[in-house]
Write a protein that holds these residues in place. Structure first.
Motif, PDB file in Angstrom:
ATOM      1  N   LEU A  12       0.815  -1.209   0.000  1.00 61.42           N
ATOM      2  CA  LEU A  12       0.000   0.000   0.000  1.00 61.42           C
ATOM      3  C   LEU A  12       0.857   1.271   0.000  1.00 61.42           C
ATOM      4  CD1 LEU A  12      -3.036   0.563   0.011  1.00 61.42           C
ATOM      5  CD2 LEU A  12      -2.955   0.683   2.502  1.00 61.42           C
ATOM      6  N   HIS A  13       2.110   1.146   0.410  1.00 66.50           N
ATOM      7  CA  HIS A  13       3.015   2.296   0.429  1.00 66.50           C
ATOM      8  C   HIS A  13       4.103   2.201  -0.640  1.00 66.50           C
ATOM      9  CE1 HIS A  13       1.234   2.427   4.514  1.00 66.50           C
ATOM     10  NE2 HIS A  13       1.329   3.724   4.342  1.00 66.50           N
ATOM     11  N   HIS A  14       3.997   1.199  -1.499  1.00 62.51           N
ATOM     12  CA  HIS A  14       4.974   1.024  -2.565  1.00 62.51           C
ATOM     13  C   HIS A  14       4.644   1.965  -3.728  1.00 62.51           C
ATOM     14  CE1 HIS A  14       7.251  -0.937  -5.818  1.00 62.51           C
ATOM     15  NE2 HIS A  14       7.972  -1.487  -4.855  1.00 62.51           N
ATOM     16  N   PRO A  15       5.634   2.660  -4.318  1.00 69.07           N
ATOM     17  CA  PRO A  15       5.356   3.645  -5.370  1.00 69.07           C
ATOM     18  C   PRO A  15       4.734   3.063  -6.633  1.00 69.07           C
ATOM     19  CG  PRO A  15       7.725   3.253  -5.149  1.00 69.07           C
ATOM     20  CD  PRO A  15       7.073   2.613  -3.971  1.00 69.07           C
ATOM     21  N   VAL A  16       4.949   1.780  -6.916  1.00 70.13           N
ATOM     22  CA  VAL A  16       4.376   1.145  -8.100  1.00 70.13           C
ATOM     23  C   VAL A  16       3.138   0.330  -7.740  1.00 70.13           C
ATOM     24  CG1 VAL A  16       4.775  -0.490  -9.973  1.00 70.13           C
ATOM     25  CG2 VAL A  16       6.595   1.093  -9.297  1.00 70.13           C
ATOM     26  N   ARG A  17       3.266  -0.538  -6.730  1.00 69.39           N
ATOM     27  CA  ARG A  17       2.166  -1.453  -6.392  1.00 69.39           C
ATOM     28  C   ARG A  17       0.941  -0.733  -5.840  1.00 69.39           C
ATOM     29  NH1 ARG A  17       6.239  -5.543  -3.259  1.00 69.39           N
ATOM     30  NH2 ARG A  17       7.701  -5.774  -5.001  1.00 69.39           N
ATOM     31  N   LEU A  18       1.142   0.447  -5.277  1.00 63.57           N
ATOM     32  CA  LEU A  18       0.026   1.244  -4.767  1.00 63.57           C
ATOM     33  C   LEU A  18      -1.065   1.413  -5.823  1.00 63.57           C
ATOM     34  CD1 LEU A  18      -1.346   3.340  -2.861  1.00 63.57           C
ATOM     35  CD2 LEU A  18       0.204   5.051  -3.827  1.00 63.57           C
ATOM     36  N   SER A  19      -0.664   1.647  -7.068  1.00 62.61           N
ATOM     37  CA  SER A  19      -1.626   1.918  -8.138  1.00 62.61           C
ATOM     38  C   SER A  19      -2.462   0.706  -8.513  1.00 62.61           C
ATOM     39  CB  SER A  19      -0.883   2.431  -9.380  1.00 62.61           C
ATOM     40  OG  SER A  19      -0.243   3.651  -9.106  1.00 62.61           O
ATOM     41  N   PHE A  20      -2.070  -0.490  -8.054  1.00 64.57           N
ATOM     42  CA  PHE A  20      -2.814  -1.701  -8.401  1.00 64.57           C
ATOM     43  C   PHE A  20      -3.952  -2.007  -7.431  1.00 64.57           C
ATOM     44  CE2 PHE A  20       1.011  -2.356 -10.895  1.00 64.57           C
ATOM     45  CZ  PHE A  20       0.514  -2.931 -12.060  1.00 64.57           C
ATOM     46  N   PHE A  21      -4.015  -1.333  -6.294  1.00 62.32           N
ATOM     47  CA  PHE A  21      -5.119  -1.578  -5.361  1.00 62.32           C
ATOM     48  C   PHE A  21      -6.481  -1.250  -5.982  1.00 62.32           C
ATOM     49  CE2 PHE A  21      -1.811  -2.092  -2.257  1.00 62.32           C
ATOM     50  CZ  PHE A  21      -2.359  -2.965  -1.336  1.00 62.32           C
ATOM     51  N   PRO A  22      -6.574  -0.196  -6.792  1.00 64.98           N
ATOM     52  CA  PRO A  22      -7.870   0.070  -7.430  1.00 64.98           C
ATOM     53  C   PRO A  22      -8.301  -0.994  -8.436  1.00 64.98           C
ATOM     54  CG  PRO A  22      -6.559   2.075  -7.352  1.00 64.98           C
ATOM     55  CD  PRO A  22      -5.651   0.953  -6.960  1.00 64.98           C
ATOM     56  N   THR A  23      -7.433  -1.955  -8.770  1.00 70.07           N
ATOM     57  CA  THR A  23      -7.892  -3.037  -9.656  1.00 70.07           C
ATOM     58  C   THR A  23      -9.010  -3.843  -9.002  1.00 70.07           C
ATOM     59  OG1 THR A  23      -6.119  -4.499  -8.845  1.00 70.07           O
ATOM     60  CG2 THR A  23      -5.683  -3.261 -10.867  1.00 70.07           C
TER      61      THR A  23
END
Length: 320
Positions: free
Chosen positions: A76-87
């Motif tokens: 949740l605080h990763h600069p890249v993986r954060l954007s995948f939570f809305p998937t």
């Protein structure tokens, strides 16, 4: 819990929900094809498989949240993986679109839950970007579009459920931040170091905002005008541009990020069928058919490669 299963669950990536986006995109594309060609069955099977996939992944990631909360917070605080939570929320919105003709009530329930959750994710992600302390330009990649794409998707089922003003609200958010992020992404790609191989497939995400935007705008306005054409043809051009890079994509090692090919390609396929329904130009129908074949073959290949990677233990492993 089984000792071998436990570590795999610990490293289950949030990006795994991109598989649901791809499968739902394929389902909706086949629903469009069925309307145009008068046959049925394929989309129904795909919808059942996709719904089952989403339920399994949601249960698995929910178990990870309970058992390995620290790992979820790390993502949740990763600069890249954060954007995948809305998937996750996007998957709900897509399922609401896919079930629109199956069950109006179920579709609206999925739409309400997905839209509300996506608004929360959008606010969280944008707040994280604004208040960050560790993001660098190298962290920027097309996956950052994912929170944006979800907003543009909302009107597709939202208008059918009578939530017109709410649909315009989400469409406006998506359109605004698509243009902002598009500028930053091209700046990063042109003037900074190339994307790492693992993130190169995310370039296909560039197709999604204009393609989905066209479909949503069509639902909101009911017809094809100048702006609708601008959205569709810009999405089509990006698709053609990326297909000129096919050799580069073919040389990449398989990663779960390959699923980034799927939903954007589904979006331009659906948009092409939608434009054909409005204009009746036969070249659009043939283009839609070609794209549908490519999309179906691609998804079959992705499913096979993912199954092979799971069997070899290459997915759900610790990453840097």
């Amino acid at each position: 819990m089984n000792e071998s299963a436990s570590p795999r669950l610990k490293f289950l990536p949030i990006s795994v929900f991109a598989t649901v986006m791809g499968m739902t995109g394929l389902t909706i594309a086949w629903e469009k094809a069925q309307v145009l060609h008068g046959f049925s069955g394929v989309a129904d099977v795909l919808l059942a498989v996709t719904a089952l996939l989403f339920a399994v992944l949601l249960l698995a990631y929910g178990s990870k949240l309970v058992l390995y909360r620290a790992e979820v917070l790390k993502e949740l605080h990763h600069p890249v993986r954060l954007s995948f939570f809305p998937t996750i929320s996007i998957s709900l919105v897509l399922l609401s679109i896919a079930t629109l003709e199956v069950s109006h009530g179920l579709s609206e329930l999925l739409w309400l839950g997905g839209s509300a959750l996506h608004l929360l994710f959008t606010l969280y992600v944008l707040s994280a970007w604004i208040n960050h302390e560790h993001f660098q330009i190298q962290h920027m990649n097309p996956a950052w579009f994912i929170p944006v794409v979800g907003n543009i998707l909302v009107p597709i089922a939202g208008v059918a459920h009578g939530h017109v003003e709410v649909s315009w609200f989400f469409f406006s958010i998506g359109l605004l931040f698509w243009l902002v992020l598009l500028t930053i992404v091209f700046y990063r790609i042109i003037f900074h170091s190339p994307l790492p191989g693992k993130l190169v497939p995310t370039l296909f995400i560039l197709i999604a905002p204009p393609a989905v935007g066209f479909i949503a705008y069509l639902k909101l306005t009911g017809g094809v005008d100048v702006f609708a054409r601008l959205l569709y043809y810009s999405g089509l051009f990006i698709t053609l541009l990326l297909f000129t890079q096919v050799r580069r994509f073919a040389r990449l090692k398989f990663f779960l990020s390959w699923w980034a090919y799927s939903f954007p390609l589904a979006a331009i396929t659906i948009a092409t069928f939608a434009l054909y329904q409005q204009l009746g130009h036969s070249p659009l129908l043939w283009l839609g058919r070609v794209l549908l074949v490519v999309l179906t073959v691609l998804l079959a290949m992705l499913l096979l490669r993912t199954a092979m990677a799971v069997k070899r233990g290459e997915i759900c492993v610790a990453e840097d």
